[in-house]
Design an enzyme around this catalytic site. Structure first.
Site, PDB file in Angstrom:
ATOM      1  N   ARG A  78      35.879  44.263  45.208  1.00 10.49           N
ATOM      2  CA  ARG A  78      36.882  44.109  44.408  1.00 10.49           C
ATOM      3  C   ARG A  78      37.606  45.815  45.077  1.00 10.49           C
ATOM      4  O   ARG A  78      37.063  46.332  45.511  1.00 10.49           O
ATOM      5  CB  ARG A  78      37.255  44.758  43.103  1.00 10.49           C
ATOM      6  CG  ARG A  78      36.676  44.075  42.311  1.00 10.49           C
ATOM      7  CD  ARG A  78      37.772  42.732  41.920  1.00 10.49           C
ATOM      8  NE  ARG A  78      37.405  42.115  40.834  1.00 10.49           N
ATOM      9  CZ  ARG A  78      37.066  40.460  40.388  1.00 10.49           C
ATOM     10  NH1 ARG A  78      37.081  40.292  42.010  1.00 10.49           N
ATOM     11  NH2 ARG A  78      36.524  39.626  40.419  1.00 10.49           N
ATOM     12  N   GLU A  99      46.486  44.055  44.464  1.00  8.63           N
ATOM     13  CA  GLU A  99      46.719  42.612  44.880  1.00  8.63           C
ATOM     14  C   GLU A  99      48.482  42.037  44.224  1.00  8.63           C
ATOM     15  O   GLU A  99      48.410  41.948  43.195  1.00  8.63           O
ATOM     16  CB  GLU A  99      45.652  42.222  45.337  1.00  8.63           C
ATOM     17  CG  GLU A  99      44.637  42.100  45.673  1.00  8.63           C
ATOM     18  CD  GLU A  99      43.076  41.681  45.601  1.00  8.63           C
ATOM     19  OE1 GLU A  99      43.770  41.030  44.675  1.00  8.63           O
ATOM     20  OE2 GLU A  99      42.594  42.302  45.426  1.00  8.63           O
ATOM     21  N   HIS A 105      42.808  37.648  48.671  1.00  9.73           N
ATOM     22  CA  HIS A 105      41.065  37.215  48.219  1.00  9.73           C
ATOM     23  C   HIS A 105      41.592  35.740  47.222  1.00  9.73           C
ATOM     24  O   HIS A 105      41.506  34.860  46.658  1.00  9.73           O
ATOM     25  CB  HIS A 105      42.279  37.697  46.639  1.00  9.73           C
ATOM     26  CG  HIS A 105      40.890  38.139  45.353  1.00  9.73           C
ATOM     27  ND1 HIS A 105      41.213  39.073  44.860  1.00  9.73           N
ATOM     28  CD2 HIS A 105      40.204  37.605  45.791  1.00  9.73           C
ATOM     29  CE1 HIS A 105      39.594  38.749  43.981  1.00  9.73           C
ATOM     30  NE2 HIS A 105      39.622  37.943  43.780  1.00  9.73           N
TER      31      HIS A 105
HETATM   32  C1  8YV Z   1      39.306  34.516  41.734  1.00 11.39           C
HETATM   33  C2  8YV Z   1      37.322  36.564  41.779  1.00 11.39           C
HETATM   34  O1  8YV Z   1      40.437  35.745  42.361  1.00 11.39           O
HETATM   35  O2  8YV Z   1      35.261  35.177  41.061  1.00 11.39           O
HETATM   36  C3  8YV Z   1      35.441  35.780  40.859  1.00 11.39           C
HETATM   37  O3  8YV Z   1      35.485  37.810  40.097  1.00 11.39           O
HETATM   38  O4  8YV Z   1      37.096  37.262  41.860  1.00 11.39           O
HETATM   39  C4  8YV Z   1      37.974  34.958  42.554  1.00 11.39           C
HETATM   40  O5  8YV Z   1      36.278  34.077  42.271  1.00 11.39           O
HETATM   41  C5  8YV Z   1      39.989  34.315  40.522  1.00 11.39           C
HETATM   42  O6  8YV Z   1      38.310  35.162  39.507  1.00 11.39           O
HETATM   43  C6  8YV Z   1      40.069  33.325  40.485  1.00 11.39           C
HETATM   44  O7  8YV Z   1      40.205  33.394  39.039  1.00 11.39           O
END
Ligand code: 8YV
Length: 319
Positions: free
Chosen positions: A234, A263, A281
């Protein structure tokens, strides 16, 4: 009767979208114009029993408060830092996420970013396309990975998958995380010590207030002018302003980043630097991982509505 759910976010894989519509009455907030959302939510609030949301969108306290019938939140992602647990826990609303099914693909991207930075692939690609090779423009050699130290910040599922891959490149692995559980690699005493002892620092820890700016100016300086920062976790874990300053002043060698503080906005300074590799991302953004994530999030919702144990409920309230 299909339960009604509010879907936050968009871009689900086709199989996931079909299954969502088949199993639930879906209200898609992303399809509503921003200024019409309050009225839209007010119109469905009394009927919405579940939320399906992405890892980055999560759910905040304000929205949760406007959903009095909410029973369960299913996150399509492993990170739950965008979920306001303080707003949900007192109401007994469980939160689920999608661990494991994305681990390999996120770890692959971490390694791809590390290699791209180490071997300067984006820069070399630009060099060839711009005719630099034909013009015999000078080109400095890269540095080998073998024997270098990869410091993993956060040796959870994804961190361990990254470590296993990097061992295959002949790198030495170290790590830091708060827990002192015995793991297969040497543990550094702090993020600062890990940065000092590493050539590459790979950020794999969860986001949230407890890990905010774990990689601060001092950690970046400890990594140093020969060091490389890789972040697939993150943006909040890294002091982005300090990172930009260190790169600009040559106090950090390179960075390879899949995640950012705000983002999809990326600081223009990062875009301008040759020693920075950028991705939007996409750690889990493969057809396979995203389909499995969506189906697992749906399985959690279905289990809840059937009164069955949730396959992947988030056990602890993150700090
Ligand atoms: C995706 C993520 O950006 O799993 C996570 O925590 O950051 C990523 O896989 C997102 O959650 C897709 O919906």
């Amino acid at each position: 009767m299909r339960p009604e759910i509010l879907v936050l976010g968009s871009g689900w894989m086709p199989e996931v979208s079909e299954e969502l519509e088949r199993r639930f009455v879906c209200h898609h907030l992303a399809q509503v114009a921003p200024d019409e959302r309050p009225a839209f939510i007010a119109g469905i609030a009394g009927r919405v029993r579940g939320v399906f949301t992405s890892g980055t969108v999560g759910i905040d306290a304000a929205l949760a408060a406007r959903l009095p019938a909410l029973e369960v939140v299913a996150v399509h992602g492993v990170g739950v830092d965008a979920v306001d647990f303080k707003a949900l826990a007192p109401r007994g609303i469980p939160v689920t996420n999608t661990p494991d099914v994305l681990t390999d693909d996120v770890a692959d991207l971490a390694v791809a970013l590390l290699l791209a930075a180490a071997r300067r692939l984006p820069m070399l690609d630009r060099y060839v396309r711009a005719g630099g090779w034909e013009a015999k423009q000078p080109l400095a050699p890269s540095r080998a990975l073998r024997g270098k130290v990869a410091g993993i910040l956060g040796l959870g599922r994804i961190g361990q998958a990254v470590a296993a891959r990097l061992e295959g490149f002949g790198m030495q692995i170290r790590y830091y995380q708060r827990s002192t559980a015995q793991l297969a690699y040497p543990r550094s005493a702090s993020p600062l010590a890990l940065a000092r002892e590493s050539d590459y620092l790979i950020v794999c820890a969860p986001g949230g207030s407890g890990t905010r700016h774990l990689v601060d100016a001092a950690v970046i300086d400890a990594l140093g002018p020969e060091g490389t920062l890789v972040n697939i976790a993150r943006g909040s874990l890294v002091d982005e302003a300090a990172l930009v300053a260190a790169l600009e002043q040559g106090r950090l060698g390179a960075a390879a980043l899949d995640v950012f503080v705000d983002e999809p906005r990326v600081p223009p300074a990062l875009k301008a630097m040759d020693n920075v590799v950028l991705a939007p991302h996409v750690g889990s953004f493969t057809l396979e991982a995203r389909t499995a994530m969506g189906m697992l999030a749906i399985a959690n919702l279905l289990a809840h509505f059937a009164g069955e144990p949730l396959p992947t409920q988030v056990a602890d309230k993150p700090a």
